[in-house]
Design an enzyme around this catalytic site. Structure first.
Site, PDB file in Angstrom:
ATOM      1  CE  LYS A   1      -2.780   3.414   1.512  1.00 27.91           C
ATOM      2  NZ  LYS A   1      -2.383   4.770   1.932  1.00 27.91           N
TER       3      LYS A   1
ATOM      4  CG  ASP B   1      -7.724   2.799 -16.277  1.00 27.46           C
ATOM      5  OD1 ASP B   1      -7.914   2.600 -15.060  1.00 27.46           O
ATOM      6  OD2 ASP B   1      -8.422   2.283 -17.168  1.00 27.46           O
TER       7      ASP B   1
ATOM      8  CG  HIS C   1       1.205   9.514   8.635  1.00 28.24           C
ATOM      9  ND1 HIS C   1       1.415   9.404   7.280  1.00 28.24           N
ATOM     10  CD2 HIS C   1      -0.117   9.366   8.821  1.00 28.24           C
ATOM     11  CE1 HIS C   1       0.266   9.188   6.681  1.00 28.24           C
ATOM     12  NE2 HIS C   1      -0.682   9.170   7.596  1.00 28.24           N
TER      13      HIS C   1
HETATM   14  P1  NDP Z   1      -6.541   5.438 -27.197  1.00 25.03           P
HETATM   15  O1  NDP Z   1      -7.802   4.789 -27.586  1.00 25.03           O
HETATM   16  O2  NDP Z   1      -6.572   6.921 -27.055  1.00 25.03           O
HETATM   17  O3  NDP Z   1      -5.417   4.998 -28.237  1.00 25.03           O
HETATM   18  C1  NDP Z   1      -4.134   5.532 -28.224  1.00 25.03           C
HETATM   19  C2  NDP Z   1      -4.040   6.718 -29.194  1.00 25.03           C
HETATM   20  O4  NDP Z   1      -2.758   7.324 -29.087  1.00 25.03           O
HETATM   21  C3  NDP Z   1      -4.236   6.296 -30.616  1.00 25.03           C
HETATM   22  O5  NDP Z   1      -5.116   7.217 -31.214  1.00 25.03           O
HETATM   23  C4  NDP Z   1      -2.855   6.447 -31.237  1.00 25.03           C
HETATM   24  O6  NDP Z   1      -2.917   6.861 -32.575  1.00 25.03           O
HETATM   25  C5  NDP Z   1      -2.285   7.570 -30.409  1.00 25.03           C
HETATM   26  N1  NDP Z   1      -0.828   7.623 -30.367  1.00 25.03           N
HETATM   27  C6  NDP Z   1      -0.098   8.723 -30.653  1.00 25.03           C
HETATM   28  N2  NDP Z   1       1.209   8.502 -30.488  1.00 25.03           N
HETATM   29  C7  NDP Z   1       1.343   7.217 -30.087  1.00 25.03           C
HETATM   30  C8  NDP Z   1       2.459   6.417 -29.717  1.00 25.03           C
HETATM   31  N3  NDP Z   1       3.699   6.894 -29.748  1.00 25.03           N
HETATM   32  N4  NDP Z   1       2.227   5.140 -29.315  1.00 25.03           N
HETATM   33  C9  NDP Z   1       0.980   4.664 -29.265  1.00 25.03           C
HETATM   34  N5  NDP Z   1      -0.122   5.369 -29.628  1.00 25.03           N
HETATM   35  C10 NDP Z   1       0.038   6.651 -30.015  1.00 25.03           C
HETATM   36  O7  NDP Z   1      -6.023   4.901 -25.788  1.00 25.03           O
HETATM   37  P2  NDP Z   1      -5.578   3.457 -25.329  1.00 25.03           P
HETATM   38  O8  NDP Z   1      -5.750   2.442 -26.410  1.00 25.03           O
HETATM   39  O9  NDP Z   1      -4.250   3.633 -24.724  1.00 25.03           O
HETATM   40  O10 NDP Z   1      -6.641   3.116 -24.199  1.00 25.03           O
HETATM   41  C11 NDP Z   1      -6.559   3.730 -22.944  1.00 25.03           C
HETATM   42  C12 NDP Z   1      -7.937   4.048 -22.440  1.00 25.03           C
HETATM   43  O11 NDP Z   1      -8.744   2.866 -22.443  1.00 25.03           O
HETATM   44  C13 NDP Z   1      -7.924   4.555 -21.026  1.00 25.03           C
HETATM   45  O12 NDP Z   1      -8.729   5.705 -20.979  1.00 25.03           O
HETATM   46  C14 NDP Z   1      -8.589   3.428 -20.238  1.00 25.03           C
HETATM   47  O13 NDP Z   1      -9.244   3.917 -19.110  1.00 25.03           O
HETATM   48  C15 NDP Z   1      -9.521   2.843 -21.242  1.00 25.03           C
HETATM   49  N6  NDP Z   1      -9.980   1.460 -21.071  1.00 25.03           N
HETATM   50  C16 NDP Z   1      -9.405   0.589 -20.158  1.00 25.03           C
HETATM   51  C17 NDP Z   1      -9.834  -0.712 -20.078  1.00 25.03           C
HETATM   52  C18 NDP Z   1      -9.122  -1.642 -19.145  1.00 25.03           C
HETATM   53  O14 NDP Z   1      -8.099  -1.297 -18.606  1.00 25.03           O
HETATM   54  N7  NDP Z   1      -9.630  -2.854 -18.930  1.00 25.03           N
HETATM   55  C19 NDP Z   1     -10.933  -1.202 -20.911  1.00 25.03           C
HETATM   56  C20 NDP Z   1     -11.409  -0.232 -21.885  1.00 25.03           C
HETATM   57  C21 NDP Z   1     -10.953   1.046 -21.939  1.00 25.03           C
HETATM   58  P3  NDP Z   1      -3.212   5.839 -33.780  1.00 25.03           P
HETATM   59  O15 NDP Z   1      -4.616   5.388 -33.631  1.00 25.03           O
HETATM   60  O16 NDP Z   1      -2.962   6.647 -34.977  1.00 25.03           O
HETATM   61  O17 NDP Z   1      -2.259   4.693 -33.634  1.00 25.03           O
END
Ligand code: NDP
Length: 412
Positions: free
Chosen positions: A253, A269, A366
């Protein structure tokens, strides 16, 4: 002047003077209104306001040779102070070293009512399925990531196609889910059974990082205990955490205090991180601490090993002005760098907690810092807060009743 002695405006000036933020970002901090109605409406549902928590920064982090100020969002007094305190001790001993491994997110396509012959058929076409999955998000490949593995897993009642995906700088949940769903359609067309679901796993096993801190004995000494003695006691308490599940949970923790605070400050997240961390702690079959302390070459050596599930892009990170501000303050270039910072903060909070526990006890420091929040709970406002907190620290009776009595006395 010490940072903890400054007013918030002086701290903003410190960030400005140090080149961590520009005037626009300073204004964002001063306004204390960091989320618009439109943004709140687009991020969540049924919104009627925003919920604020203190935003501060920990100092003196030297990680892989780079100095950091680390923004943290936390409502618990003493966490930022503890992180900074340990970071300074580690910095004077050479700093944190981090060893990130892969950045793979695993996803599950769950199948039911498929025959063994159909699974064998799918396995024969594995490179075709892998290629299809890779094409499902071409921009990821351009960035150096993409689908890197495909595996078939058998369960008692289900079959599973598991994809391993390098999501580069994104936490990747949405990306992975999209790739899985597209791939699942293809798989569904190849079998007579059903796809039950397609979803990423938050297990975090593909995102485990290691952080190490070697601390000189002289950095651990207290007024009454030598650094060597403190180090020895920290090692013993670390061993106890490996033997006692109840202790290991609290040990962890303390680590999550730092980890979650940086994740919140960067718009990540934290639920995903919590889920990953919990499962990793139980990986061996007995709940274990994320860190371990030992003595080597006349130093106290701490090693933290845990999954850090986050992104430096994507999700709400780009949309949230304060998350962007945090990344700017740390000059984060990619997700691995942010993982390293988060892991180092976790280990720093761990060191502070262990050092306090084996010396003065956790309450001395603390409660000294908790006294202000106790004063506010008792109804103190403005200058009364410091006055009540001061009296609480003098009496060392950290009860709400005492705080209320002190306030009554003060107002007479
Ligand atoms: P996104 O859906 O925003 O996808 C990442 C975006 O970043 C894409 O549009 C990608 O572009 C862009 N990008 C730009 N530069 C980079 C780079 N260098 N590397 C990778 N991507 C890049 O977010 P995530 O897919 O990361 O999903 C995270 C979200 O999903 C959080 O908000 C979370 O809370 C939520 N979530 C979590 C779940 C879980 O943990 N179980 C379930 C469902 C949702 P391009 O498309 O052009 O590649």
């Amino acid at each position: 002047m010490k940072i903890y002695e400054m007013t918030d405006e002086q701290r903003i000036k410190y960030l400005l003077d140090g080149g961590y933020i520009d005037e626009t970002q300073a204004q964002l901090l001063r306004e204390r209104q960091t989320i618009s109605t439109d943004l709140a409406d687009s991020l969540s549902e049924n919104q009627v306001g925003s919920f604020s928590l203190p935003y501060g920064f920990a100092t003196d982090f030297l990680i892989d040779g780079t100095d950091y100020l680390v923004p943290m969002v936390i409502e618990e007094p003493s966490v930022i102070a503890a992180a900074s305190n340990a970071a300074k001790r580690v910095k004077k001993s050479g700093g944190f070293k981090t060893f990130p491994t892969s950045r793979i997110v695993y996803g599950q396509i769950v199948l039911e009512n498929v025959t063994a012959a159909e699974i064998a058929e799918l396995q024969q076409h594995d490179s075709e399925i892998l290629k299809f999955a890779q094409q499902a998000h071409p921009s990821l490949i351009k960035r150096g990531g993409g689908v890197v593995s495909l595996k078939f897993n058998h369960y008692e009642h289900f079959e599973e196609v598991e994809l391993g995906i390098d999501t580069v700088d994104a936490m990747g949940a949405n990306m992975v889910n999209s790739i899985l769903e597209k791939t699942a359609h293809k798989i569904a067309s190849m079998i007579s059974g059903d796809v039950l679901c397609s979803i990423l796993s938050n297990s975090g096993v593909g995102q485990v990082i290691t952080v190490e801190a070697k601390v000189d004995y002289e950095q651990l000494a207290t007024k009454t205990m030598s650094g060597e003695e403190v180090a020895g006691r920290i090692v013993k308490l670390s061993t106890f955490a490996k033997e006692s599940v109840k202790r290991a949970i609290t040990h962890n923790k303390g680590i999550m205090n730092g980890v979650d605070a940086v994740l919140l400050a960067t718009g990540n997240d934290f639920r995903a991180q919590e889920a990953a961390a919990h499962s990793f702690a139980f990986e061996s079959g007995q709940y274990q601490p994320f860190s371990e302390w030992r003595i080597a070459d006349n130093k106290l050596v701490g090693t933290l090993k845990m999954p850090i599930e986050l992104g430096s892009v994507g999700g709400a990170i780009r949309a949230l002005p304060m998350a962007q501000l945090s990344l700017a303050i740390m000059k984060i270039q990619n997700s691995r760098q942010l993982q390293s910072v988060v892991g180092a903060v976790g280990l720093a909070n761990n060191l502070s907690a262990l050092r306090a526990l084996v010396t003065t006890g956790i309450q001395a420091g603390h409660m000294g810092l908790q006294s202000k929040s106790l004063a506010v709970s008792a109804g103190a406002v403005g200058p009364e807060i410091d006055q009540v907190a001061h009296k609480l620290n003098q009496t060392k009776d950290y009860t709400l009743q005492n705080a209320e009595n002190i306030l009554l006395e003060l107002r007479k």
